[in-house]
Design a protein around this motif. Structure first.
Motif, PDB file in Angstrom:
ATOM      1  N   ALA A  80       0.950  -1.148   0.029  1.00  0.00           N
ATOM      2  CA  ALA A  80      -0.047   0.005   0.137  1.00  0.00           C
ATOM      3  C   ALA A  80       0.914   1.336  -0.115  1.00  0.00           C
ATOM      4  O   ALA A  80       0.787   2.110  -0.630  1.00  0.00           O
ATOM      5  CB  ALA A  80      -1.064  -0.045   1.130  1.00  0.00           C
ATOM      6  N   ASP A  81       1.872   1.304   0.833  1.00  0.00           N
ATOM      7  CA  ASP A  81       2.741   2.394   0.945  1.00  0.00           C
ATOM      8  C   ASP A  81       3.611   2.460  -0.314  1.00  0.00           C
ATOM      9  O   ASP A  81       3.747   3.754  -0.848  1.00  0.00           O
ATOM     10  CB  ASP A  81       3.887   2.223   2.132  1.00  0.00           C
ATOM     11  N   GLU A  91      -6.477   4.613  -5.449  1.00  0.00           N
ATOM     12  CA  GLU A  91      -7.360   4.061  -4.682  1.00  0.00           C
ATOM     13  C   GLU A  91      -7.035   2.890  -4.235  1.00  0.00           C
ATOM     14  O   GLU A  91      -6.830   1.824  -5.112  1.00  0.00           O
ATOM     15  CB  GLU A  91      -8.879   4.063  -5.113  1.00  0.00           C
ATOM     16  N   ILE A  92      -6.822   2.520  -2.998  1.00  0.00           N
ATOM     17  CA  ILE A  92      -6.296   1.122  -2.203  1.00  0.00           C
ATOM     18  C   ILE A  92      -7.648   0.581  -1.291  1.00  0.00           C
ATOM     19  O   ILE A  92      -7.844   1.421  -0.653  1.00  0.00           O
ATOM     20  CB  ILE A  92      -5.217   1.405  -1.576  1.00  0.00           C
ATOM     21  N   LEU A  93      -7.640  -0.720  -1.677  1.00  0.00           N
ATOM     22  CA  LEU A  93      -8.867  -1.354  -0.543  1.00  0.00           C
ATOM     23  C   LEU A  93      -8.022  -2.257  -0.026  1.00  0.00           C
ATOM     24  O   LEU A  93      -7.510  -3.127  -0.724  1.00  0.00           O
ATOM     25  CB  LEU A  93     -10.008  -1.663  -1.437  1.00  0.00           C
ATOM     26  N   VAL A  94      -7.944  -2.177   1.405  1.00  0.00           N
ATOM     27  CA  VAL A  94      -7.525  -3.480   2.093  1.00  0.00           C
ATOM     28  C   VAL A  94      -8.770  -3.957   2.725  1.00  0.00           C
ATOM     29  O   VAL A  94      -9.705  -3.681   3.271  1.00  0.00           O
ATOM     30  CB  VAL A  94      -6.482  -2.945   3.254  1.00  0.00           C
ATOM     31  N   VAL A  95      -8.772  -5.461   2.651  1.00  0.00           N
ATOM     32  CA  VAL A  95      -9.759  -6.142   3.085  1.00  0.00           C
ATOM     33  C   VAL A  95      -9.104  -6.980   4.344  1.00  0.00           C
ATOM     34  O   VAL A  95      -8.255  -7.676   4.108  1.00  0.00           O
ATOM     35  CB  VAL A  95     -10.463  -7.370   2.077  1.00  0.00           C
ATOM     36  N   THR A  96      -9.767  -6.592   5.745  1.00  0.00           N
ATOM     37  CA  THR A  96      -9.220  -7.160   6.833  1.00  0.00           C
ATOM     38  C   THR A  96     -10.198  -7.195   7.966  1.00  0.00           C
ATOM     39  O   THR A  96     -10.818  -6.300   7.930  1.00  0.00           O
ATOM     40  CB  THR A  96      -7.755  -6.583   6.926  1.00  0.00           C
ATOM     41  N   SER A  97     -10.068  -7.864   9.002  1.00  0.00           N
ATOM     42  CA  SER A  97     -10.827  -7.935   9.961  1.00  0.00           C
ATOM     43  C   SER A  97      -9.821  -7.358  11.432  1.00  0.00           C
ATOM     44  O   SER A  97     -10.137  -7.317  12.476  1.00  0.00           O
ATOM     45  CB  SER A  97     -11.505  -9.233  10.573  1.00  0.00           C
ATOM     46  N   TRP A 107      -4.483   5.015   7.715  1.00  0.00           N
ATOM     47  CA  TRP A 107      -3.227   6.095   8.042  1.00  0.00           C
ATOM     48  C   TRP A 107      -2.626   5.921   6.546  1.00  0.00           C
ATOM     49  O   TRP A 107      -1.953   7.240   6.385  1.00  0.00           O
ATOM     50  CB  TRP A 107      -2.293   5.617   9.221  1.00  0.00           C
ATOM     51  N   LEU A 108      -2.263   5.126   5.860  1.00  0.00           N
ATOM     52  CA  LEU A 108      -1.590   5.158   4.659  1.00  0.00           C
ATOM     53  C   LEU A 108      -2.597   5.843   3.419  1.00  0.00           C
ATOM     54  O   LEU A 108      -2.165   5.896   2.252  1.00  0.00           O
ATOM     55  CB  LEU A 108      -0.999   3.715   4.001  1.00  0.00           C
ATOM     56  N   GLY A 109      -3.812   5.904   3.894  1.00  0.00           N
ATOM     57  CA  GLY A 109      -4.632   6.385   2.755  1.00  0.00           C
ATOM     58  C   GLY A 109      -5.617   5.237   2.275  1.00  0.00           C
ATOM     59  O   GLY A 109      -6.120   5.562   1.193  1.00  0.00           O
ATOM     60  N   ALA A 110      -5.514   4.167   2.540  1.00  0.00           N
ATOM     61  CA  ALA A 110      -6.303   3.070   1.901  1.00  0.00           C
ATOM     62  C   ALA A 110      -7.683   2.938   2.537  1.00  0.00           C
ATOM     63  O   ALA A 110      -7.916   3.438   3.561  1.00  0.00           O
ATOM     64  CB  ALA A 110      -5.675   1.661   2.286  1.00  0.00           C
TER      65      ALA A 110
END
Length: 127
Positions: A80-81, A91-97, A107-110
Motif C-alpha cells: 500500500a505504501d 485508490e487502495i482497498l484493504v480487506v481485513t478484520s 493512515w496510509l490512505g487506504a
C-alpha cells in the motif's frame, strides 16, 4: 484478510488450506472478470508459497504474495505504501478484520473493508 471461508482452516492441513486458497482466488477471479479487470488485485497469504494458488491467480490476472516467514500484514502495508508513493491518487482497498492493520492501512490512505462485506460483493459474481 481473514476471509470467512478460511477461518475454520487456521489449524488445517496444508492441502486443505491450499484448496481453500484456490477457492478464494477463484472467487476473486470471478469478481475481477466481472468488473472488467478494472482493478489491480493483490492477495496476500501468510505462510509458504503454494504453487497451484500462484498459477491460478496469474491465470485470473491476480497478483499473489505469500508471507513465507514475513508477516502478511507487513507485506500488505508495504505494498500500500509503495503504491501510494508511485501513485498518490491511487485508490487502495484493504480487506481485513484485523483492527491494527485496518488503522495502519487507513493512515496510509487506504479504504478498509470487512471480509464479510467484501465476500458479499465477490459473491455477486458467481460462476
Amino acid at each position: 484478510m481473514a476471509w470467512p471461508a478460511l477461518e475454520p482452516l487456521n489449524r488445517a492441513s496444508t492441502a486443505a488450506l491450499s484448496d481453500a486458497s484456490l477457492r478464494l482466488v477463484a472467487a476473486i477471479g470471478r469478481y475481477h472478470a466481472g468488473t472488467a479487470r478494472a482493478h489491480r488485485i493483490i492477495v496476500v497469504f501468510d505462510g509458504p508459497p503454494r504453487p497451484a494458488v500462484g498459477e491460478m491467480a496469474r491465470g485470473e490476472g491476480i497478483e499473489v504474495n505469500f508471507g513465507a516467514g514475513e508477516s502478511a500484514d507487513r507485506l500488505i502495508l508495504e505494498e500500500a505504501d509503495d503504491i501510494k508513493g508511485r501513485e498518490p491518487n491511487a485508490e487502495i482497498l484493504v480487506v481485513t478484520s484485523d483492527r491494527a492493520l485496518a488503522r495502519q492501512a487507513e493512515w496510509l490512505g487506504a479504504r478498509v473493508m470487512a471480509p464479510r462485506t467484501f465476500e458479499t460483493e465477490v459473491a455477486f459474481y458467481k460462476a
